[in-house]
Design a protein around this motif. Structure first.
Motif: not given
Length: 182
Positions: A160-165, A120-136
């Motif tokens: 509500d809970t933020g980023y998680a990977c 969770e947190g910063t690492v999850a946001k960095e991972m999320f941002d690296s994996m675009h695009p969003d799933d349909k």
């Protein structure tokens, strides 16, 4: 790649390239006439003052040398990058040891042991941002909920809970497996 003295190399090239003696007979290639002009021959351009073939070829060589030198300097500059230091950073997360499948969790056994890791947190946001695009297709239709999945890595954003990977591994084979399900 770092060139020790790119300016000196370009200068040497410029000097050699602009010399007018190619075959010892003061012969220069005239690109306008697609042929060679001998010393004393006139290949003047109509409407201009008398400019000999040797002078035009010399000017052409100077222009080519300048273009080459500017490209060489650009190439030498492009090779210099800021150093990047790799270092591990702390992360916030949890893990789950299990056997069976994520849909039917069982206690880990000697022959079947898997791990699901949630960060969770910063690492999850960095991972999320690296994996675009969003799933349909997502697990929920909640407003603002977003999911991104690549092979065995899945990341979600919930307002509500933020980023998680999630990532998962089969510890008996070492293979990467999914770390979450809907």
């Amino acid at each position: 790649m770092k060139w020790p003295d790119a300016g000196a190399a370009a200068g040497r090239f410029f000097y050699i390239f602009t010399q007018e003696k190619y075959d010892g007979k003061n012969t220069n290639f005239d690109s306008r006439q697609q042929g060679f002009c001998r010393a004393g021959a006139s290949a003047d351009v109509p409407g201009r003052a008398a400019v000999g073939c040797n002078q035009r070829a010399g000017m052409k060589n100077i222009l080519i040398a300048l273009l080459f030198a500017s490209g060489l300097c650009s190439f030498a500059h492009a090779g210099t990058k800021e150093p990047w230091e790799a270092h591990y950073r702390p992360l916030k997360g949890e893990y789950l040891m299990y056997s069976g499948s994520l849909g039917e969790l069982q206690a880990p056994t000697r022959k079947d042991r898997k791990v699901s890791i949630r960060v969770e947190g910063t690492v999850a946001k960095e991972m999320f941002d690296s994996m675009h695009p969003d799933d349909k297709d997502t697990c929920t239709t909640a407003p603002g909920h977003r999911e991104r999945t690549k092979d065995g890595v899945s990341c979600i954003y919930d307002p509500d809970t933020g980023y998680a990977c999630y990532v998962g591994f089969d510890l008996r084979t070492g293979k990467s497996i999914g770390g979450s399900i809907c």
